[in-house]
Design a protein around this motif. Structure first.
Motif, PDB file in Angstrom:
ATOM      1  N   GLU A  23      13.507  -5.709   1.607  1.00  0.00           N
ATOM      2  CA  GLU A  23      12.180  -6.152   2.042  1.00  0.00           C
ATOM      3  C   GLU A  23      11.199  -4.989   2.127  1.00  0.00           C
ATOM      4  O   GLU A  23      10.028  -5.120   1.775  1.00  0.00           O
ATOM      5  CB  GLU A  23      12.270  -6.836   3.408  1.00  0.00           C
ATOM      6  N   ALA A  24      11.679  -3.856   2.629  1.00  0.00           N
ATOM      7  CA  ALA A  24      10.799  -2.687   2.772  1.00  0.00           C
ATOM      8  C   ALA A  24      10.312  -2.210   1.413  1.00  0.00           C
ATOM      9  O   ALA A  24       9.118  -1.962   1.213  1.00  0.00           O
ATOM     10  CB  ALA A  24      11.537  -1.565   3.503  1.00  0.00           C
ATOM     11  N   PHE A  25      11.223  -2.097   0.458  1.00  0.00           N
ATOM     12  CA  PHE A  25      10.813  -1.574  -0.846  1.00  0.00           C
ATOM     13  C   PHE A  25      10.023  -2.627  -1.635  1.00  0.00           C
ATOM     14  O   PHE A  25       9.150  -2.282  -2.429  1.00  0.00           O
ATOM     15  CB  PHE A  25      12.009  -1.052  -1.651  1.00  0.00           C
ATOM     16  N   GLY A  26      10.305  -3.884  -1.413  1.00  0.00           N
ATOM     17  CA  GLY A  26       9.495  -4.933  -2.028  1.00  0.00           C
ATOM     18  C   GLY A  26       8.052  -4.842  -1.549  1.00  0.00           C
ATOM     19  O   GLY A  26       7.095  -4.931  -2.345  1.00  0.00           O
ATOM     20  N   PHE A  27       7.883  -4.642  -0.274  1.00  0.00           N
ATOM     21  CA  PHE A  27       6.546  -4.435   0.310  1.00  0.00           C
ATOM     22  C   PHE A  27       5.884  -3.207  -0.313  1.00  0.00           C
ATOM     23  O   PHE A  27       4.722  -3.246  -0.737  1.00  0.00           O
ATOM     24  CB  PHE A  27       6.718  -4.277   1.824  1.00  0.00           C
ATOM     25  N   MET A  28       6.623  -2.103  -0.390  1.00  0.00           N
ATOM     26  CA  MET A  28       6.065  -0.887  -0.981  1.00  0.00           C
ATOM     27  C   MET A  28       5.625  -1.119  -2.425  1.00  0.00           C
ATOM     28  O   MET A  28       4.613  -0.578  -2.871  1.00  0.00           O
ATOM     29  CB  MET A  28       7.084   0.256  -0.920  1.00  0.00           C
ATOM     30  N   THR A  29       6.381  -1.913  -3.135  1.00  0.00           N
ATOM     31  CA  THR A  29       6.046  -2.166  -4.534  1.00  0.00           C
ATOM     32  C   THR A  29       4.738  -2.942  -4.646  1.00  0.00           C
ATOM     33  O   THR A  29       3.897  -2.655  -5.504  1.00  0.00           O
ATOM     34  CB  THR A  29       7.196  -2.924  -5.218  1.00  0.00           C
ATOM     35  N   ARG A  30       4.532  -3.889  -3.755  1.00  0.00           N
ATOM     36  CA  ARG A  30       3.257  -4.623  -3.766  1.00  0.00           C
ATOM     37  C   ARG A  30       2.104  -3.678  -3.438  1.00  0.00           C
ATOM     38  O   ARG A  30       1.036  -3.754  -4.046  1.00  0.00           O
ATOM     39  CB  ARG A  30       3.288  -5.784  -2.760  1.00  0.00           C
ATOM     40  N   VAL A  31       2.309  -2.798  -2.473  1.00  0.00           N
ATOM     41  CA  VAL A  31       1.258  -1.831  -2.128  1.00  0.00           C
ATOM     42  C   VAL A  31       1.015  -0.877  -3.298  1.00  0.00           C
ATOM     43  O   VAL A  31      -0.131  -0.537  -3.620  1.00  0.00           O
ATOM     44  CB  VAL A  31       1.634  -1.046  -0.856  1.00  0.00           C
ATOM     45  N   ALA A  32       2.095  -0.456  -3.970  1.00  0.00           N
ATOM     46  CA  ALA A  32       1.966   0.486  -5.092  1.00  0.00           C
ATOM     47  C   ALA A  32       1.120  -0.106  -6.213  1.00  0.00           C
ATOM     48  O   ALA A  32       0.278   0.574  -6.807  1.00  0.00           O
ATOM     49  CB  ALA A  32       3.348   0.860  -5.619  1.00  0.00           C
ATOM     50  N   ILE A  33       1.347  -1.367  -6.511  1.00  0.00           N
ATOM     51  CA  ILE A  33       0.603  -2.010  -7.594  1.00  0.00           C
ATOM     52  C   ILE A  33      -0.878  -2.118  -7.226  1.00  0.00           C
ATOM     53  O   ILE A  33      -1.766  -1.849  -8.035  1.00  0.00           O
ATOM     54  CB  ILE A  33       1.212  -3.398  -7.914  1.00  0.00           C
ATOM     55  N   LYS A  34      -1.148  -2.482  -5.977  1.00  0.00           N
ATOM     56  CA  LYS A  34      -2.542  -2.547  -5.510  1.00  0.00           C
ATOM     57  C   LYS A  34      -3.171  -1.150  -5.533  1.00  0.00           C
ATOM     58  O   LYS A  34      -4.326  -0.981  -5.953  1.00  0.00           O
ATOM     59  CB  LYS A  34      -2.578  -3.117  -4.094  1.00  0.00           C
ATOM     60  N   ALA A  35      -2.425  -0.156  -5.090  1.00  0.00           N
ATOM     61  CA  ALA A  35      -2.943   1.219  -5.038  1.00  0.00           C
ATOM     62  C   ALA A  35      -3.311   1.703  -6.439  1.00  0.00           C
ATOM     63  O   ALA A  35      -4.356   2.317  -6.654  1.00  0.00           O
ATOM     64  CB  ALA A  35      -1.908   2.145  -4.407  1.00  0.00           C
ATOM     65  N   GLN A  36      -2.452   1.403  -7.394  1.00  0.00           N
ATOM     66  CA  GLN A  36      -2.716   1.830  -8.769  1.00  0.00           C
ATOM     67  C   GLN A  36      -3.955   1.123  -9.315  1.00  0.00           C
ATOM     68  O   GLN A  36      -4.792   1.742  -9.979  1.00  0.00           O
ATOM     69  CB  GLN A  36      -1.488   1.532  -9.641  1.00  0.00           C
ATOM     70  N   GLU A  37      -4.075  -0.155  -9.002  1.00  0.00           N
ATOM     71  CA  GLU A  37      -5.245  -0.931  -9.433  1.00  0.00           C
ATOM     72  C   GLU A  37      -6.535  -0.334  -8.869  1.00  0.00           C
ATOM     73  O   GLU A  37      -7.559  -0.281  -9.540  1.00  0.00           O
ATOM     74  CB  GLU A  37      -5.049  -2.363  -8.915  1.00  0.00           C
ATOM     75  N   MET A  38      -6.471   0.132  -7.607  1.00  0.00           N
ATOM     76  CA  MET A  38      -7.639   0.732  -6.951  1.00  0.00           C
ATOM     77  C   MET A  38      -7.811   2.201  -7.333  1.00  0.00           C
ATOM     78  O   MET A  38      -8.829   2.804  -6.997  1.00  0.00           O
ATOM     79  CB  MET A  38      -7.458   0.674  -5.425  1.00  0.00           C
ATOM     80  N   ASN A  39      -6.801   2.781  -7.934  1.00  0.00           N
ATOM     81  CA  ASN A  39      -6.716   4.232  -8.123  1.00  0.00           C
ATOM     82  C   ASN A  39      -6.928   4.960  -6.796  1.00  0.00           C
ATOM     83  O   ASN A  39      -7.651   5.954  -6.691  1.00  0.00           O
ATOM     84  CB  ASN A  39      -7.704   4.733  -9.179  1.00  0.00           C
ATOM     85  N   HIS A  40      -6.276   4.426  -5.767  1.00  0.00           N
ATOM     86  CA  HIS A  40      -6.339   5.039  -4.433  1.00  0.00           C
ATOM     87  C   HIS A  40      -4.957   4.886  -3.816  1.00  0.00           C
ATOM     88  O   HIS A  40      -4.521   3.760  -3.554  1.00  0.00           O
ATOM     89  CB  HIS A  40      -7.391   4.347  -3.573  1.00  0.00           C
TER      90      HIS A  40
END
Lengths: 101, 101
Positions: free
Chosen positions: B40-57
Protein backbone atom coordinates in the motif's frame (compact mmCIF):
# COMPACT_ATOMS: atom_id res chain seq x y z
CA UNK A 1 14.47 -16.34 13.03
CA UNK A 2 17.47 -15.15 11.12
CA UNK A 3 20.92 -14.48 12.55
CA UNK A 4 23.26 -11.58 11.97
CA UNK A 5 26.20 -12.24 9.71
CA UNK A 6 29.31 -13.62 11.39
CA UNK A 7 32.64 -11.83 11.03
CA UNK A 8 33.73 -14.34 8.41
CA UNK A 9 30.52 -13.93 6.43
CA UNK A 10 30.84 -10.14 6.52
CA UNK A 11 34.39 -10.19 5.24
CA UNK A 12 33.54 -12.36 2.26
CA UNK A 13 30.04 -11.19 1.39
CA UNK A 14 30.43 -7.44 1.80
CA UNK A 15 33.55 -7.53 -0.36
CA UNK A 16 31.48 -8.69 -3.32
CA UNK A 17 29.13 -5.71 -3.18
CA UNK A 18 29.64 -2.46 -5.09
CA UNK A 19 29.82 0.87 -3.27
CA UNK A 20 28.03 -0.05 -0.06
CA UNK A 21 29.28 1.68 3.10
CA UNK A 22 28.78 0.87 6.77
CA UNK A 23 26.31 3.18 8.52
CA UNK A 24 27.66 4.96 11.60
CA UNK A 25 26.10 3.75 14.83
CA UNK A 26 24.06 0.95 13.26
CA UNK A 27 24.70 -2.51 11.90
CA UNK A 28 23.54 -1.51 8.43
CA UNK A 29 24.88 -0.70 4.98
CA UNK A 30 24.08 2.20 2.69
CA UNK A 31 24.63 3.09 -0.93
CA UNK A 32 23.89 6.30 -2.83
CA UNK A 33 22.73 6.34 -6.44
CA UNK A 34 22.39 9.10 -8.98
CA UNK A 35 20.33 8.84 -12.14
CA UNK A 36 19.71 10.96 -15.20
CA UNK A 37 16.35 12.18 -13.88
CA UNK A 38 13.36 11.35 -11.69
CA UNK A 39 11.88 8.95 -14.21
CA UNK A 40 15.01 6.79 -14.08
CA UNK A 41 15.34 7.06 -10.31
CA UNK A 42 11.76 6.04 -9.61
CA UNK A 43 11.87 3.32 -12.24
CA UNK A 44 14.86 1.87 -10.42
CA UNK A 45 13.03 2.15 -7.10
CA UNK A 46 10.06 0.33 -8.56
CA UNK A 47 12.24 -2.60 -9.62
CA UNK A 48 13.75 -2.73 -6.13
CA UNK A 49 10.28 -2.49 -4.56
CA UNK A 50 8.99 -5.47 -6.50
CA UNK A 51 12.04 -7.53 -5.55
CA UNK A 52 11.75 -6.43 -1.92
CA UNK A 53 8.12 -7.47 -1.77
CA UNK A 54 8.97 -10.83 -3.34
CA UNK A 55 11.64 -11.34 -0.65
CA UNK A 56 9.46 -9.83 2.08
CA UNK A 57 12.54 -7.81 2.99
CA UNK A 58 12.24 -4.06 2.53
CA UNK A 59 14.74 -1.23 2.24
CA UNK A 60 14.85 2.07 4.09
CA UNK A 61 15.25 4.66 1.38
CA UNK A 62 15.24 8.33 0.57
CA UNK A 63 14.68 9.92 -2.82
CA UNK A 64 14.80 13.43 -4.14
CA UNK A 65 14.63 13.98 -7.90
CA UNK A 66 17.46 11.89 -9.42
CA UNK A 67 19.07 10.76 -6.15
CA UNK A 68 18.29 7.61 -4.18
CA UNK A 69 19.86 6.57 -0.87
CA UNK A 70 19.22 3.01 0.25
CA UNK A 71 19.91 1.62 3.72
CA UNK A 72 19.71 -2.11 4.36
CA UNK A 73 19.44 -3.86 7.71
CA UNK A 74 17.25 -6.63 9.09
CA UNK A 75 14.83 -5.33 11.68
CA UNK A 76 14.12 -8.68 13.30
CA UNK A 77 17.85 -9.44 13.73
CA UNK A 78 18.72 -5.82 14.63
CA UNK A 79 21.56 -5.94 12.11
CA UNK A 80 22.93 -7.25 8.84
CA UNK A 81 21.84 -10.65 7.63
CA UNK A 82 22.01 -12.71 4.47
CA UNK A 83 18.74 -11.07 3.37
CA UNK A 84 20.47 -7.71 3.16
CA UNK A 85 23.27 -9.20 1.10
CA UNK A 86 20.77 -10.81 -1.26
CA UNK A 87 18.85 -7.57 -1.74
CA UNK A 88 22.08 -5.57 -2.13
CA UNK A 89 23.25 -7.97 -4.83
CA UNK A 90 20.00 -7.54 -6.72
CA UNK A 91 20.25 -3.76 -6.41
CA UNK A 92 23.84 -3.84 -7.66
CA UNK A 93 22.76 -5.96 -10.61
CA UNK A 94 20.27 -3.34 -11.83
CA UNK A 95 22.12 -0.19 -10.72
CA UNK A 96 23.66 2.07 -13.34
CA UNK A 97 27.42 1.84 -13.64
CA UNK A 98 29.26 5.13 -14.17
CA UNK A 99 26.63 7.49 -12.74
CA UNK A 100 26.25 5.74 -9.40
CA UNK A 101 27.83 7.38 -6.36
CA UNK B 1 10.65 31.70 -12.25
CA UNK B 2 8.22 31.09 -9.42
CA UNK B 3 7.90 33.10 -6.22
CA UNK B 4 7.57 31.94 -2.65
CA UNK B 5 4.13 32.18 -1.13
CA UNK B 6 3.27 35.49 0.50
CA UNK B 7 2.15 35.60 4.13
CA UNK B 8 -1.46 35.94 3.04
CA UNK B 9 -1.20 33.00 0.66
CA UNK B 10 0.38 30.83 3.37
CA UNK B 11 -2.35 31.59 5.85
CA UNK B 12 -5.12 30.66 3.47
CA UNK B 13 -3.55 27.81 1.49
CA UNK B 14 -1.80 25.90 4.26
CA UNK B 15 -4.99 25.93 6.31
CA UNK B 16 -6.72 23.85 3.65
CA UNK B 17 -4.16 21.03 3.83
CA UNK B 18 -4.45 17.98 6.09
CA UNK B 19 -1.70 17.17 8.59
CA UNK B 20 1.21 19.03 7.01
CA UNK B 21 3.73 20.54 9.43
CA UNK B 22 6.39 23.19 8.96
CA UNK B 23 9.93 21.81 8.81
CA UNK B 24 12.38 23.29 11.33
CA UNK B 25 15.05 25.45 9.73
CA UNK B 26 13.62 25.29 6.20
CA UNK B 27 10.76 26.83 4.29
CA UNK B 28 9.16 23.46 3.64
CA UNK B 29 6.24 21.32 4.80
CA UNK B 30 6.21 17.67 5.80
CA UNK B 31 3.57 15.03 6.37
CA UNK B 32 3.91 11.46 7.68
CA UNK B 33 1.78 8.61 6.40
CA UNK B 34 1.24 5.09 7.64
CA UNK B 35 -0.25 2.29 5.56
CA UNK B 36 -1.31 -1.27 6.12
CA UNK B 37 1.86 -2.64 4.53
CA UNK B 38 4.62 -2.01 1.98
CA UNK B 39 2.38 -2.79 -0.97
CA UNK B 40 0.00 0.00 0.00
CA UNK B 41 2.81 2.41 0.86
CA UNK B 42 4.64 1.94 -2.42
CA UNK B 43 1.41 1.99 -4.40
CA UNK B 44 0.69 5.38 -2.87
CA UNK B 45 4.22 6.55 -3.69
CA UNK B 46 3.76 5.45 -7.27
CA UNK B 47 0.62 7.54 -7.64
CA UNK B 48 2.45 10.54 -6.18
CA UNK B 49 5.45 9.89 -8.47
CA UNK B 50 3.30 9.94 -11.59
CA UNK B 51 1.61 13.18 -10.51
CA UNK B 52 4.99 14.71 -9.59
CA UNK B 53 6.42 13.87 -13.00
CA UNK B 54 3.36 15.32 -14.71
CA UNK B 55 3.84 18.56 -12.72
CA UNK B 56 7.63 18.42 -13.07
CA UNK B 57 7.69 19.08 -9.33
CA UNK B 58 9.14 16.32 -7.19
CA UNK B 59 8.93 15.44 -3.50
CA UNK B 60 11.71 14.62 -1.07
CA UNK B 61 10.61 11.43 0.58
CA UNK B 62 11.61 8.61 2.85
CA UNK B 63 10.01 5.18 3.09
CA UNK B 64 10.50 2.18 5.29
CA UNK B 65 7.98 -0.65 5.09
CA UNK B 66 4.54 0.90 5.69
CA UNK B 67 5.73 4.42 6.55
CA UNK B 68 6.21 7.32 4.15
CA UNK B 69 7.50 10.80 5.05
CA UNK B 70 7.09 13.47 2.39
CA UNK B 71 8.76 16.88 2.40
CA UNK B 72 7.71 19.54 -0.08
CA UNK B 73 9.60 22.68 -1.04
CA UNK B 74 10.51 24.35 -4.31
CA UNK B 75 14.22 24.17 -5.01
CA UNK B 76 14.31 27.00 -7.52
CA UNK B 77 12.49 29.38 -5.16
CA UNK B 78 14.30 28.08 -2.06
CA UNK B 79 10.97 27.75 -0.27
CA UNK B 80 7.27 27.05 -0.45
CA UNK B 81 5.39 27.92 -3.63
CA UNK B 82 2.03 27.24 -5.19
CA UNK B 83 3.52 24.08 -6.72
CA UNK B 84 3.98 22.60 -3.26
CA UNK B 85 0.40 23.42 -2.36
CA UNK B 86 -0.85 21.81 -5.56
CA UNK B 87 1.15 18.64 -4.97
CA UNK B 88 0.14 18.53 -1.29
CA UNK B 89 -3.53 18.81 -2.28
CA UNK B 90 -3.16 15.90 -4.66
CA UNK B 91 -1.39 13.85 -1.99
CA UNK B 92 -4.14 14.66 0.52
CA UNK B 93 -6.75 13.61 -2.01
CA UNK B 94 -5.30 10.09 -2.31
CA UNK B 95 -4.00 9.65 1.24
CA UNK B 96 -5.77 7.23 3.56
CA UNK B 97 -7.92 8.82 6.22
CA UNK B 98 -7.77 7.22 9.66
CA UNK B 99 -4.38 5.52 9.34
CA UNK B 100 -2.42 8.61 8.27
CA UNK B 101 -0.19 10.29 10.88
Amino acid sequence: MINRLTSEERASQLADLRGWQAVAGRDAIQRHFRFADFNEAFGFMTRVAIKAQEMNHHPEWFNVYNRVEITLSTHEADGLTSRDIELARFIDSIAPGPLSA
